[in-house]
Design a protein around this motif. Sequence first.
Motif, PDB file in Angstrom:
ATOM      1  N   TRP A   1      32.686  10.898 -19.263  1.00  0.00           N
ATOM      2  CA  TRP A   1      33.175  10.318 -18.014  1.00  0.00           C
ATOM      3  C   TRP A   1      33.114  11.359 -16.908  1.00  0.00           C
ATOM      4  O   TRP A   1      33.157  12.562 -17.144  1.00  0.00           O
ATOM      5  CB  TRP A   1      34.599   9.784 -18.174  1.00  0.00           C
ATOM      6  N   LEU A   2      32.976  10.840 -15.677  1.00  0.00           N
ATOM      7  CA  LEU A   2      32.823  11.682 -14.502  1.00  0.00           C
ATOM      8  C   LEU A   2      34.087  11.610 -13.650  1.00  0.00           C
ATOM      9  O   LEU A   2      34.527  10.525 -13.274  1.00  0.00           O
ATOM     10  CB  LEU A   2      31.608  11.212 -13.695  1.00  0.00           C
ATOM     11  N   ILE A   3      34.657  12.767 -13.367  1.00  0.00           N
ATOM     12  CA  ILE A   3      35.816  12.874 -12.480  1.00  0.00           C
ATOM     13  C   ILE A   3      35.343  13.519 -11.185  1.00  0.00           C
ATOM     14  O   ILE A   3      34.821  14.640 -11.196  1.00  0.00           O
ATOM     15  CB  ILE A   3      36.933  13.716 -13.117  1.00  0.00           C
ATOM     16  N   GLN A   4      35.482  12.809 -10.062  1.00  0.00           N
ATOM     17  CA  GLN A   4      34.989  13.299  -8.786  1.00  0.00           C
ATOM     18  C   GLN A   4      36.155  13.738  -7.901  1.00  0.00           C
ATOM     19  O   GLN A   4      36.942  12.907  -7.457  1.00  0.00           O
ATOM     20  CB  GLN A   4      34.186  12.214  -8.080  1.00  0.00           C
ATOM     21  N   ASP A   5      36.263  15.023  -7.696  1.00  0.00           N
ATOM     22  CA  ASP A   5      37.206  15.581  -6.725  1.00  0.00           C
ATOM     23  C   ASP A   5      36.400  16.110  -5.553  1.00  0.00           C
ATOM     24  O   ASP A   5      35.184  16.361  -5.686  1.00  0.00           O
ATOM     25  CB  ASP A   5      38.024  16.707  -7.371  1.00  0.00           C
ATOM     26  N   PRO A   6      37.013  16.289  -4.390  1.00  0.00           N
ATOM     27  CA  PRO A   6      36.285  16.810  -3.226  1.00  0.00           C
ATOM     28  C   PRO A   6      35.596  18.142  -3.546  1.00  0.00           C
ATOM     29  O   PRO A   6      36.252  19.126  -3.878  1.00  0.00           O
ATOM     30  CB  PRO A   6      37.367  16.972  -2.170  1.00  0.00           C
ATOM     31  N   GLY A   7      34.280  18.142  -3.481  1.00  0.00           N
ATOM     32  CA  GLY A   7      33.517  19.367  -3.702  1.00  0.00           C
ATOM     33  C   GLY A   7      33.294  19.739  -5.157  1.00  0.00           C
ATOM     34  O   GLY A   7      32.530  20.667  -5.449  1.00  0.00           O
TER      35      GLY A   7
ATOM     36  N   ARG B   1      30.507  24.433 -26.736  1.00  0.00           N
ATOM     37  CA  ARG B   1      30.213  25.286 -27.892  1.00  0.00           C
ATOM     38  C   ARG B   1      29.650  26.636 -27.459  1.00  0.00           C
ATOM     39  O   ARG B   1      29.691  27.603 -28.184  1.00  0.00           O
ATOM     40  CB  ARG B   1      29.216  24.565 -28.804  1.00  0.00           C
ATOM     41  N   LEU B   2      29.124  26.673 -26.256  1.00  0.00           N
ATOM     42  CA  LEU B   2      28.693  27.918 -25.621  1.00  0.00           C
ATOM     43  C   LEU B   2      28.929  27.736 -24.130  1.00  0.00           C
ATOM     44  O   LEU B   2      29.411  26.705 -23.692  1.00  0.00           O
ATOM     45  CB  LEU B   2      27.223  28.223 -25.935  1.00  0.00           C
ATOM     46  N   THR B   3      28.607  28.738 -23.360  1.00  0.00           N
ATOM     47  CA  THR B   3      28.739  28.608 -21.908  1.00  0.00           C
ATOM     48  C   THR B   3      27.381  28.820 -21.264  1.00  0.00           C
ATOM     49  O   THR B   3      26.535  29.549 -21.793  1.00  0.00           O
ATOM     50  CB  THR B   3      29.753  29.633 -21.348  1.00  0.00           C
ATOM     51  N   ALA B   4      27.175  28.147 -20.151  1.00  0.00           N
ATOM     52  CA  ALA B   4      25.913  28.280 -19.419  1.00  0.00           C
ATOM     53  C   ALA B   4      26.206  28.098 -17.939  1.00  0.00           C
ATOM     54  O   ALA B   4      27.138  27.387 -17.559  1.00  0.00           O
ATOM     55  CB  ALA B   4      24.899  27.250 -19.908  1.00  0.00           C
ATOM     56  N   HIS B   5      25.389  28.754 -17.121  1.00  0.00           N
ATOM     57  CA  HIS B   5      25.628  28.732 -15.678  1.00  0.00           C
ATOM     58  C   HIS B   5      24.322  28.520 -14.937  1.00  0.00           C
ATOM     59  O   HIS B   5      23.300  29.170 -15.234  1.00  0.00           O
ATOM     60  CB  HIS B   5      26.258  30.066 -15.236  1.00  0.00           C
TER      61      HIS B   5
ATOM     62  N   ILE C   1      30.388  20.701 -11.833  1.00  0.00           N
ATOM     63  CA  ILE C   1      29.377  20.757 -10.784  1.00  0.00           C
ATOM     64  C   ILE C   1      30.083  21.015  -9.454  1.00  0.00           C
ATOM     65  O   ILE C   1      30.867  20.183  -8.982  1.00  0.00           O
ATOM     66  CB  ILE C   1      28.581  19.449 -10.720  1.00  0.00           C
ATOM     67  N   THR C   2      29.816  22.161  -8.872  1.00  0.00           N
ATOM     68  CA  THR C   2      30.398  22.510  -7.574  1.00  0.00           C
ATOM     69  C   THR C   2      29.385  22.197  -6.489  1.00  0.00           C
ATOM     70  O   THR C   2      28.281  22.744  -6.484  1.00  0.00           O
ATOM     71  CB  THR C   2      30.782  23.995  -7.537  1.00  0.00           C
ATOM     72  N   LEU C   3      29.767  21.299  -5.573  1.00  0.00           N
ATOM     73  CA  LEU C   3      28.852  20.810  -4.540  1.00  0.00           C
ATOM     74  C   LEU C   3      29.104  21.549  -3.229  1.00  0.00           C
ATOM     75  O   LEU C   3      30.196  21.501  -2.673  1.00  0.00           O
ATOM     76  CB  LEU C   3      29.063  19.312  -4.330  1.00  0.00           C
ATOM     77  N   GLU C   4      28.071  22.229  -2.752  1.00  0.00           N
ATOM     78  CA  GLU C   4      28.176  22.898  -1.459  1.00  0.00           C
ATOM     79  C   GLU C   4      27.743  21.969  -0.336  1.00  0.00           C
ATOM     80  O   GLU C   4      28.335  21.945   0.740  1.00  0.00           O
ATOM     81  CB  GLU C   4      27.309  24.159  -1.453  1.00  0.00           C
TER      82      GLU C   4
ATOM     83  N   ARG D   1      23.021  20.621  -2.905  1.00  0.00           N
ATOM     84  CA  ARG D   1      23.039  22.058  -3.177  1.00  0.00           C
ATOM     85  C   ARG D   1      24.292  22.295  -4.002  1.00  0.00           C
ATOM     86  O   ARG D   1      25.419  22.009  -3.568  1.00  0.00           O
ATOM     87  CB  ARG D   1      23.069  22.870  -1.888  1.00  0.00           C
ATOM     88  N   CYS D   2      24.087  22.788  -5.222  1.00  0.00           N
ATOM     89  CA  CYS D   2      25.220  22.859  -6.144  1.00  0.00           C
ATOM     90  C   CYS D   2      25.029  23.974  -7.158  1.00  0.00           C
ATOM     91  O   CYS D   2      23.930  24.508  -7.338  1.00  0.00           O
ATOM     92  CB  CYS D   2      25.386  21.530  -6.882  1.00  0.00           C
ATOM     93  N   GLN D   3      26.131  24.306  -7.823  1.00  0.00           N
ATOM     94  CA  GLN D   3      26.075  25.176  -8.986  1.00  0.00           C
ATOM     95  C   GLN D   3      26.740  24.426 -10.136  1.00  0.00           C
ATOM     96  O   GLN D   3      27.575  23.541  -9.931  1.00  0.00           O
ATOM     97  CB  GLN D   3      26.770  26.519  -8.741  1.00  0.00           C
ATOM     98  N   VAL D   4      26.347  24.789 -11.358  1.00  0.00           N
ATOM     99  CA  VAL D   4      26.822  24.047 -12.530  1.00  0.00           C
ATOM    100  C   VAL D   4      27.273  25.032 -13.595  1.00  0.00           C
ATOM    101  O   VAL D   4      26.563  25.994 -13.921  1.00  0.00           O
ATOM    102  CB  VAL D   4      25.710  23.141 -13.101  1.00  0.00           C
ATOM    103  N   ASN D   5      28.442  24.776 -14.138  1.00  0.00           N
ATOM    104  CA  ASN D   5      28.950  25.554 -15.260  1.00  0.00           C
ATOM    105  C   ASN D   5      29.208  24.621 -16.437  1.00  0.00           C
ATOM    106  O   ASN D   5      29.869  23.581 -16.291  1.00  0.00           O
ATOM    107  CB  ASN D   5      30.251  26.273 -14.890  1.00  0.00           C
TER     108      ASN D   5
END
Length: 219
Positions: free
Chosen positions: A55-61, A15-19, A75-78, A7-11
């Motif tokens: 590249w992927l940087i994984q921080d908690p959540g 060149r543009l922004t999307a949510h 990517i914000t992981l709930e 369950r996540c949200q993505v920003n």
Amino acid sequence: MRLVIARCQVNYVGRLTAHLPMANRLLLIKADGSVSIHSDDRAYKPLNWMSPPCWLIQDPGVWTVQNKAGEKLVITLEEVMHDSAHELGPEPGLVKDGVEAHLQELLAEHIVTLGDGYTLVRREFPTAIGPVDIMARDGKGGAVAVEIKRRGEIDGVEQLTRYLELLNRDPLLSPVKGVFAAQIIKPQARTLAEDRGIRCVTLDYDALRGIEPDEFRLF
């Protein structure tokens, strides 16, 4: 390949922004470095993605996918419901119906497709620079070298030209005519072939397989 259901949200920032608001999604992290976000109702097409090199940087959540241009997928992981990695191994590639080897086999079985009186001499006829797809004899007994492609392009004409130049040095075969056969022949390739005295033949794959056309007929 790593499969994550979360369950996540993505920003996306670039060149543009999307949510993408919070929802359950599938995250694919492939060995080539690409990351894509999928829902359950868009067939193969991802909702958003980042192509390599990135590249992927994984921080908690929070996962941040970034490329050299500074674009980011945040990517914000709930909640993570599944996380697994799998080694898929080498990819042999897509094998299409009607590949050249199958076309060669079918045309050899139905060599009269090239004309009345044609007979098969040999498939994969050997030469010093590689095998000719089909060697045949026409209705008058003349030698004919056939090059077969799914898609006929200039490279195929050049290949057949090299075979013909070599074969015509053999007094037991000469003169050898050429046939360039393909399911689709590009106009430039047809022009070049005909300029060099090579006959072009468009192959109907279904007809070679004995499949009737799927259309209405009067009788």
